[in-house]
Design an enzyme around this catalytic site. Structure first.
Site, PDB file in Angstrom:
ATOM      1  N   GLU A  69      -2.122  30.388  28.546  1.00 16.97           N
ATOM      2  CA  GLU A  69      -1.832  31.702  27.993  1.00 16.97           C
ATOM      3  C   GLU A  69      -2.385  31.880  26.585  1.00 16.97           C
ATOM      4  O   GLU A  69      -2.942  32.932  26.256  1.00 16.97           O
ATOM      5  CB  GLU A  69      -0.312  31.947  27.982  1.00 16.97           C
ATOM      6  N   SER A  70      -2.231  30.892  25.723  1.00 14.57           N
ATOM      7  CA  SER A  70      -2.532  31.117  24.297  1.00 14.57           C
ATOM      8  C   SER A  70      -3.256  29.982  23.595  1.00 14.57           C
ATOM      9  O   SER A  70      -3.524  30.085  22.400  1.00 14.57           O
ATOM     10  CB  SER A  70      -1.214  31.358  23.551  1.00 14.57           C
TER      11      SER A  70
END
Length: 484
Positions: free
Chosen positions: A313-314
């Protein structure tokens, strides 16, 4: 991507140009303003569009798409609500605008002189490009198309470019379809039904990860302009209002920001090599390991799986913000964060705890017939694409004779949500269905590496010593990360 450039002022355009761009002075109270006046009276704007990634679709954070965002803002600027009809192809959009609609916003190429339609000012430039099937000799020019089966979309503007080029290249031949979209065209190239295709550059970039068997060729002809369409018989006031809105959006830099948001990021799902992952594991993960462990204790997941999902995700960046507005280490949407009681998405502890609870909720909401790893993988897919689109893919799996409870079957159906033939039959419509497939695959790879490293610090050093250089193939790491 090249954006539209500033056009000459009205005096240089003359009457014909003014009519084309909808700039002739009018006001809602004049006969030419009757259409806009009717919209203000009924308090909604009827927009005809297409269910595609560049126009409108139901995304992870709700309704989204470049043109959806524009018309949503435009309707708000008029003080009216927005009514969308998205079950169109290009030709039917224009026909609906002529007959009943207020506005057509469907990746329409500006076409001067089109009967019954007025176009807005250009919104952005569309660069046609040729792509071809991997394995063919490089297609670097029109002379290399001899003997190849070439296709494009009817009415998209790329067909017009090909017709113009045919004047100089009489042997140029191609096929057109008015019921396909860009993703389907790319699939036809990849599976051999076509050898090459012409579409727009941004369409290829948005879809390239889903079709690794398609190669970038070369830019074809001059750029076209994307514009909105209005019914000619309704007067010019609505087009004039749209042009003022678009001009202000451009002058304030908001249009450029929207272009970057929707078309400027095409590497979100790229799998980073194991060497880069190990570097981040050493430099970033220690700050969040205990948070992942605590979230795992509360939700029953393997902490390394949660960490792998967070990395996808990040890249373990607590201040990450996606082009579409999801934020934080676990990239929660604003509505999801609200439902979970997460008040600060940029706080790593809240984000990790909220993301873990969200994955648990998704897993618990799946039908009981889905068990084992299949249940986990489908929950992860839903984290990315949403439960509604996952259920649509399960129904498609049943239609195709597969098992909707097996991830291996459902992952074959998810990419079909990009194709009109299939998504037109579903409840939630178009989705970037290839995305959750890559998403789950990447998380499984990261989880395998984390598990390997966690088993033995000594093995960690051995792994690090064996990793290939970034320029080399990823093949060497797949033996370490076999979760395909």
């Amino acid at each position: 991507m090249r954006r539209w450039r500033r056009r000459p002022a009205l005096p240089a355009l003359g009457l014909a140009g003014a009519l084309l761009l909808g700039l002739w002075p009018t006001s809602p109270g004049t006969p030419d303003g009757r259409h806009l006046e009717a919209i203000l009276d009924r308090e909604f704007l009827q927009v005809h569009t297409r269910n595609t990634p560049t126009t409108y679709y139901e995304g992870r954070e709700g309704p989204t798409g470049f043109e959806y965002e524009l018309v949503r803002r435009f309707s708000a600027s008029l003080g009216v609500s927005l009514a969308l009809r998205a079950d169109h192809h290009i030709a039917s959009v224009l026909e609906a605008v002529r007959r009943e609609g207020d506005l057509g916003a469907a990746a329409l190429p500006l076409t001067p002189g089109l009967d019954g339609v007025i176009f807005s000012r250009p919104i952005l430039e569309l660069q046609p490009m040729l792509v071809y099937r991997r394995g063919l000799p490089p297609v670097t020019g029109l002379d290399r198309l001899q003997g190849l089966r070439l296709g494009t979309l009817a009415g998209a503007g790329t067909d017009r470019v090909l017709r113009e080029l045919k004047a100089e290249h009489p042997s140029l031949a191609w096929e057109e379809s008015d019921d396909l979209e860009a993703a389907e065209l790319l699939r036809w190239v990849e599976d051999g039904r076509l050898d090459a295709a012409v579409l727009f550059e941004h369409q290829f970039r948005l879809n390239r990860l889903f079709f690794p068997g398609v190669e970038r060729g070369f830019a074809l002809g001059e750029p076209l302009s994307l514009a909105w369409a209005f019914p000619a018989e309704g007067g010019l006031a609505l087009a004039q209002a749209a042009n003022r809105f678009l001009a202000a959006l451009h002058d304030e830099g908001e249009l450029e920001a929207l272009v970057a948001r929707y078309f400027g990021h095409d590497d979100y799902l790229e799998y980073v090599g194991a060497r880069t992952f190990i570097q981040h594991l050493h430099a970033r993960l220690p700050d969040y390991t205990e948070l992942f462990r605590e979230a795992a204790r509360q939700t029953g997941f393997d902490w390394k799986l949660l960490a792998a999902l967070g990395y996808q995700e990040s890249h373990w960046d607590p201040e990450a913000t996606s082009p579409t507005g999801v934020r934080g280490l676990m990239m929660l949407t604003l509505p999801t964060a609200g439902d979970l009681g997460v008040s600060d998405r940029l706080d790593p502890a809240q984000s990790i705890e909220g993301g873990a609870r969200y994955l648990r909720e998704l897993k618990d909401r799946l039908p009981e017939s889905i068990t084992g790893e299949d249940r986990l993988f489908m929950a992860m897919a839903a984290y990315n694409v949403g439960l509604g689109h996952l259920y649509d893919a399960r129904r498609i799996t049943e239609q195709r004779g597969g098992d909707p409870d097996r991830w291996a079957d459902v992952r074959e159906s998810l990419p079909l949500l990009q194709e009109r033939e299939w998504h037109s039959q579903t409840r939630h419509g178009y989705a970037r269905g290839g995305e959750p497939v890559i998403y789950v695959r990447n998380i499984r790879r990261y989880h395998e590496i984390l598990s390997y490293v966690d088993r033995s610090q000594e093995q960690f050093y051995l792994l690090n010593a064996r990793l290939p250089d970034p320029e080399e193939s990823h093949d060497a790491i797949l033996s370490v990360a076999p979760g395909q």
